[in-house]
Motif scaffolding. Structure first.
Motif, PDB file in Angstrom:
ATOM      1  N   ASP A 215       0.739  -1.230   0.116  1.00  0.00           N
ATOM      2  CA  ASP A 215      -0.273  -0.089  -0.193  1.00  0.00           C
ATOM      3  C   ASP A 215       0.889   1.449   0.046  1.00  0.00           C
ATOM      4  OD1 ASP A 215      -2.288  -1.579   0.069  1.00  0.00           O
ATOM      5  OD2 ASP A 215      -2.489  -1.361   1.934  1.00  0.00           O
TER       6      ASP A 215
ATOM      7  N   ARG B  63       2.309   1.488  -3.775  1.00  0.00           N
ATOM      8  CA  ARG B  63       1.367   1.390  -4.639  1.00  0.00           C
ATOM      9  C   ARG B  63       1.118   2.410  -5.485  1.00  0.00           C
ATOM     10  NH1 ARG B  63      -3.496  -2.072  -3.250  1.00  0.00           N
ATOM     11  NH2 ARG B  63      -1.742  -3.341  -2.364  1.00  0.00           N
TER      12      ARG B  63
ATOM     13  N   ARG C 233      -1.238   5.385  -7.005  1.00  0.00           N
ATOM     14  CA  ARG C 233      -2.528   5.778  -6.830  1.00  0.00           C
ATOM     15  C   ARG C 233      -3.262   6.226  -8.111  1.00  0.00           C
ATOM     16  NH1 ARG C 233      -0.404   9.455  -1.884  1.00  0.00           N
ATOM     17  NH2 ARG C 233       1.272   9.766  -3.555  1.00  0.00           N
TER      18      ARG C 233
END
Length: 258
Positions: free
Chosen positions: A29, A32, A34
């Motif tokens: 996360d 990663r 966006r």
């Protein structure tokens, strides 16, 4: 973490997967991408590992391809010199995940394309046409569910690429109706045409030139643009012999290691 650090960290993970052959479920996360811009920044950072590029590939130029990977339009990705092959080569097979080949038309850009170039000016910058076969691949275990930003980070499923012969008199041919075939081990496995590539391979060339503007990039003299698969992707495996036939324009043949 800065945007640059995020892109670099994501690139490190993807390159590790690329070189090890291991596949990842998703990027963590905290790194990663966006959106598309962050995905593109990551693919540029991968260039720091992979080395010199010589042009661009385009993923998902058919509606079926877009539906398969869950995107609403094509995706640009780099062509890395270290993964380029010649006809007749034996390509490694032990690192393939997607296990498909794609017969494609590839344009050689003869002059830098201005940022504000119109479609006809983009096409006029072409200095040659090559026949080619792409062997796309992904570092994601389930690339079809990774989503656009992660697929951009993954270099739009860039893998190996076989650059075939240059076509003489290419400008005289209407590639939108030009038939193609892919043969595996002497048996015809797929048929298609240039019309499967956004209606015409020239449309794909214009698309990538215009899309790169979003990221402050542009097409440059000497770059190659491979315009997307003209048939449905054809499954392959170790030991397979591949021949992409483009009628009187020529063919591209090679095989995979057993």
């Amino acid at each position: 973490m800065s945007d640059e650090s995020r892109a670099g960290a994501a690139a490190d993970l993807l390159w590790t997967a690329w070189t090890s052959g291991e596949r990842i479920g998703a990027l963590p996360d905290d790194v990663r991408p966006r959106d598309d811009a962050e995905g593109f920044a990551t693919q540029l950072a991968i260039g720091g590992h992979a080395g010199r590029t010589y042009g661009w590939k385009i993923a998902a130029t058919t509606t079926a391809g877009q539906a398969h990977i869950g995107v609403t339009g094509p995706l640009p990705g780099p062509l890395f010199e270290r993964f380029r092959h010649d006809p007749g080569d034996v390509l490694p097979s032990d690192d393939m995940h997607m296990r498909v080949v794609e017969a494609e038309f590839a344009y050689l850009v003869g002059a830098d394309v201005a940022p504000d170039a119109a479609p006809d000016e983009i096409v006029a910058a072409v200095d040659g046409l090559h026949l080619a076969v792409e062997v796309p691949d992904s570092r994601f275990a389930r690339y079809e569910t990774a989503g656009g930003p992660q697929l951009l980070a993954d270099c739009a499923c860039a893998g190996r690429f076989v650059l075939g012969p240059q076509v003489s008199g290419w400008a005289e041919h209407d590639l939108s109706t030009w038939g193609t075939e892919v043969w595996i081990n002497g048996e015809r496995a797929a048929t298609g045409s240039g019309g499967n590539v956004l209606g015409d391979p020239r449309n794909a060339l214009v698309w990538v030139a215009e899309d790169l503007r979003r990221y402050g990039r542009g097409l440059r003299a000497g770059e190659l643009v491979t315009t997307g698969t003209t048939t449905a992707p054809v499954p392959v495996g170790p030991g397979d012999e591949v021949r992409a036939a483009f009628g009187e324009l020529g063919e591209v043949s090679f095989c995979f290691a057993g």
